[in-house]
Design a protein around this motif. Sequence first.
Motif, PDB file in Angstrom:
ATOM      1  N   ALA A  54      18.842   2.177  21.533  1.00  0.00           N
ATOM      2  CA  ALA A  54      18.930   3.272  20.563  1.00  0.00           C
ATOM      3  C   ALA A  54      19.517   2.833  19.228  1.00  0.00           C
ATOM      4  CB  ALA A  54      19.760   4.407  21.142  1.00  0.00           C
ATOM      5  N   HIS A  55      20.246   1.721  19.191  1.00  0.00           N
ATOM      6  CA  HIS A  55      20.892   1.327  17.936  1.00  0.00           C
ATOM      7  C   HIS A  55      19.951   0.561  17.010  1.00  0.00           C
ATOM      8  CE1 HIS A  55      21.113  -2.818  19.389  1.00  0.00           C
ATOM      9  NE2 HIS A  55      21.606  -2.352  20.524  1.00  0.00           N
ATOM     10  N   CYS A  56      18.738   0.241  17.457  1.00  0.00           N
ATOM     11  CA  CYS A  56      17.861  -0.582  16.634  1.00  0.00           C
ATOM     12  C   CYS A  56      17.138   0.254  15.564  1.00  0.00           C
ATOM     13  CB  CYS A  56      16.845  -1.327  17.498  1.00  0.00           C
ATOM     14  SG  CYS A  56      15.591  -0.282  18.238  1.00  0.00           S
ATOM     15  N   GLU A  57      16.638  -0.449  14.546  1.00  0.00           N
ATOM     16  CA  GLU A  57      15.841   0.176  13.490  1.00  0.00           C
ATOM     17  C   GLU A  57      14.415  -0.345  13.604  1.00  0.00           C
ATOM     18  OE1 GLU A  57      17.224   0.646   9.233  1.00  0.00           O
ATOM     19  OE2 GLU A  57      15.631  -0.836   8.947  1.00  0.00           O
ATOM     20  N   ILE A  58      13.472   0.580  13.613  1.00  0.00           N
ATOM     21  CA  ILE A  58      12.060   0.239  13.739  1.00  0.00           C
ATOM     22  C   ILE A  58      11.372   0.505  12.408  1.00  0.00           C
ATOM     23  CG2 ILE A  58       9.911   0.689  15.001  1.00  0.00           C
ATOM     24  CD1 ILE A  58      11.716   1.841  17.263  1.00  0.00           C
ATOM     25  N   ALA A  59      10.585  -0.453  11.935  1.00  0.00           N
ATOM     26  CA  ALA A  59       9.821  -0.282  10.702  1.00  0.00           C
ATOM     27  C   ALA A  59       8.347  -0.520  11.007  1.00  0.00           C
ATOM     28  CB  ALA A  59      10.307  -1.233   9.624  1.00  0.00           C
ATOM     29  N   VAL A  60       7.507   0.408  10.540  1.00  0.00           N
ATOM     30  CA  VAL A  60       6.060   0.310  10.745  1.00  0.00           C
ATOM     31  C   VAL A  60       5.399   0.346   9.373  1.00  0.00           C
ATOM     32  CG1 VAL A  60       4.035   1.352  11.828  1.00  0.00           C
ATOM     33  CG2 VAL A  60       6.273   1.532  12.951  1.00  0.00           C
ATOM     34  N   GLU A  61       4.660  -0.699   9.042  1.00  0.00           N
ATOM     35  CA  GLU A  61       3.989  -0.787   7.747  1.00  0.00           C
ATOM     36  C   GLU A  61       2.483  -0.612   7.916  1.00  0.00           C
ATOM     37  OE1 GLU A  61       3.156  -4.136   4.283  1.00  0.00           O
ATOM     38  OE2 GLU A  61       5.106  -4.119   5.310  1.00  0.00           O
ATOM     39  N   ILE A  62       1.887   0.195   7.036  1.00  0.00           N
ATOM     40  CA  ILE A  62       0.442   0.392   7.060  1.00  0.00           C
ATOM     41  C   ILE A  62      -0.221  -0.828   6.409  1.00  0.00           C
ATOM     42  CG2 ILE A  62      -1.467   1.926   6.483  1.00  0.00           C
ATOM     43  CD1 ILE A  62       0.685   3.244   8.217  1.00  0.00           C
ATOM     44  N   VAL A  63      -0.962  -1.595   7.210  1.00  0.00           N
ATOM     45  CA  VAL A  63      -1.624  -2.793   6.695  1.00  0.00           C
ATOM     46  C   VAL A  63      -3.043  -2.471   6.247  1.00  0.00           C
ATOM     47  CG1 VAL A  63      -2.413  -5.133   7.261  1.00  0.00           C
ATOM     48  CG2 VAL A  63      -0.206  -4.293   8.143  1.00  0.00           C
ATOM     49  N   SER A  64      -3.803  -1.777   7.088  1.00  0.00           N
ATOM     50  CA  SER A  64      -5.173  -1.410   6.736  1.00  0.00           C
ATOM     51  C   SER A  64      -5.584  -0.182   7.531  1.00  0.00           C
ATOM     52  CB  SER A  64      -6.142  -2.576   7.033  1.00  0.00           C
ATOM     53  OG  SER A  64      -6.188  -2.847   8.418  1.00  0.00           O
ATOM     54  N   GLY A  65      -6.690   0.417   7.130  1.00  0.00           N
ATOM     55  CA  GLY A  65      -7.168   1.643   7.766  1.00  0.00           C
ATOM     56  C   GLY A  65      -7.171   2.792   6.780  1.00  0.00           C
ATOM     57  N   ARG A  66      -7.980   3.803   7.084  1.00  0.00           N
ATOM     58  CA  ARG A  66      -8.158   4.907   6.144  1.00  0.00           C
ATOM     59  C   ARG A  66      -7.456   6.175   6.611  1.00  0.00           C
ATOM     60  NH1 ARG A  66     -14.535   5.333   5.309  1.00  0.00           N
ATOM     61  NH2 ARG A  66     -13.820   7.069   3.980  1.00  0.00           N
ATOM     62  N   ASP A  67      -6.864   6.879   5.639  1.00  0.00           N
ATOM     63  CA  ASP A  67      -6.301   8.212   5.867  1.00  0.00           C
ATOM     64  C   ASP A  67      -5.255   8.236   6.976  1.00  0.00           C
ATOM     65  OD1 ASP A  67      -8.019   9.248   3.908  1.00  0.00           O
ATOM     66  OD2 ASP A  67      -9.624   9.533   5.374  1.00  0.00           O
ATOM     67  N   ALA A  68      -4.418   7.212   7.071  1.00  0.00           N
ATOM     68  CA  ALA A  68      -3.354   7.214   8.073  1.00  0.00           C
ATOM     69  C   ALA A  68      -2.341   8.313   7.741  1.00  0.00           C
ATOM     70  CB  ALA A  68      -2.664   5.853   8.108  1.00  0.00           C
ATOM     71  N   SER A  69      -1.714   8.846   8.785  1.00  0.00           N
ATOM     72  CA  SER A  69      -0.716   9.895   8.594  1.00  0.00           C
ATOM     73  C   SER A  69       0.467   9.638   9.512  1.00  0.00           C
ATOM     74  CB  SER A  69      -1.311  11.281   8.882  1.00  0.00           C
ATOM     75  OG  SER A  69      -1.676  11.383  10.258  1.00  0.00           O
ATOM     76  N   ALA A  70       1.585  10.266   9.189  1.00  0.00           N
ATOM     77  CA  ALA A  70       2.775  10.183  10.035  1.00  0.00           C
ATOM     78  C   ALA A  70       3.197  11.599  10.408  1.00  0.00           C
ATOM     79  CB  ALA A  70       3.908   9.464   9.308  1.00  0.00           C
ATOM     80  N   ASN A  71       3.581  11.768  11.669  1.00  0.00           N
ATOM     81  CA  ASN A  71       4.026  13.065  12.162  1.00  0.00           C
ATOM     82  C   ASN A  71       5.416  12.927  12.768  1.00  0.00           C
ATOM     83  OD1 ASN A  71       1.429  14.853  12.020  1.00  0.00           O
ATOM     84  ND2 ASN A  71       0.763  12.892  12.866  1.00  0.00           N
ATOM     85  N   PHE A  72       6.312  13.843  12.404  1.00  0.00           N
ATOM     86  CA  PHE A  72       7.694  13.820  12.860  1.00  0.00           C
ATOM     87  C   PHE A  72       7.932  15.134  13.605  1.00  0.00           C
ATOM     88  CE2 PHE A  72       6.954  11.847   8.792  1.00  0.00           C
ATOM     89  CZ  PHE A  72       7.444  10.557   8.946  1.00  0.00           C
ATOM     90  N   ASP A  73       7.774  15.123  14.924  1.00  0.00           N
ATOM     91  CA  ASP A  73       7.693  16.360  15.699  1.00  0.00           C
ATOM     92  C   ASP A  73       6.573  17.218  15.092  1.00  0.00           C
ATOM     93  OD1 ASP A  73       9.640  15.513  17.420  1.00  0.00           O
ATOM     94  OD2 ASP A  73      11.202  16.845  16.683  1.00  0.00           O
ATOM     95  N   MET A  74       6.929  18.335  14.478  1.00  0.00           N
ATOM     96  CA  MET A  74       5.896  19.216  13.923  1.00  0.00           C
ATOM     97  C   MET A  74       5.790  19.095  12.406  1.00  0.00           C
ATOM     98  SD  MET A  74       6.521  22.597  16.307  1.00  0.00           S
ATOM     99  CE  MET A  74       8.287  22.580  16.006  1.00  0.00           C
TER     100      MET A  74
END
Length: 305
Positions: free
Chosen positions: A240-260
Amino acid sequence: MSLPSEPLPIARKKGQPLRFAHVAIIGKYQAPGSRDAVEEVAHFLHDVGCEVSLEQDTALNTGLLQYPALDVPAMGSACDLALVVGGDGTMLGIGRQLARYGVPLAGINQGRLGFITDIPFDSYREKLRPMLYGEFEEDPRALMAASVWRDGRCVFEATALNDVVVNRGGVASMIELRVEVDGHFVANQRADGLIIASSTGSTAYSLSAGGPLLHPAIGGWVMVPIAPHTLSNRPIVLPAHCEIAVEIVSGRDASANFDMQSLTSLLHGDRIVVRRSEHTLRLLHPVGWSYFDTLRKKLHWNEGG
């Protein structure tokens, strides 16, 4: 739904004070019959001796204006307990907002699954009454603090109780994501998306994508790829103490959802950063509650055996 003609007798020890004297009700006001349910619970709390308030949208949409209507900051400063009459979605929405105030929450289930709103409506009186006098089990749940970074600046922030999900758009093609944990490169993943779920969210989207169940006491995260191109790309459990980073490299119309909560049209190079929130949700259950009882009932284990 009819109310009892006379209040049920209140079982209490002589001189035992209420643990929760001021209770706020949050209802699933969009659902049919919600007004009657909220009104019945409010009458019950009043008969026990509690001061009763309604969350402001619940009050406005049910028309129960005889009770004070409070916004989230007012509930956080004035109320001892927040009582959700609805489903897990209702609990997610209010839980994220109230966690910063340290107000405990309990849930009377009017939804479908009820993993965290676990008091059945047909028996809420006998389950809730002893809780109001201090007989309960507290179940702390970790929250996720998420942010989206673009060109070195934060463009979006959100808190999540269940999960953070990065998805491809409507175009039938994968997205490529670069994943880092605590600054260490993990992999470039091509998939339909990636789920970062808490132990609470491990029974939600993560489960349907093949992720493991995490006991709430673990408090870690599970990272689950959605339909990965490489079949050896498997779910992984992280501390639980770690930090996760996700970078968009390629692909179209990506989205992020945080619960609702959603942020659409992510750009290449955008980074979604997830870490543990400084706040914790205080979830209350009746005495005798068991996580395994919940799993067995909600996931229909042992049926037909």
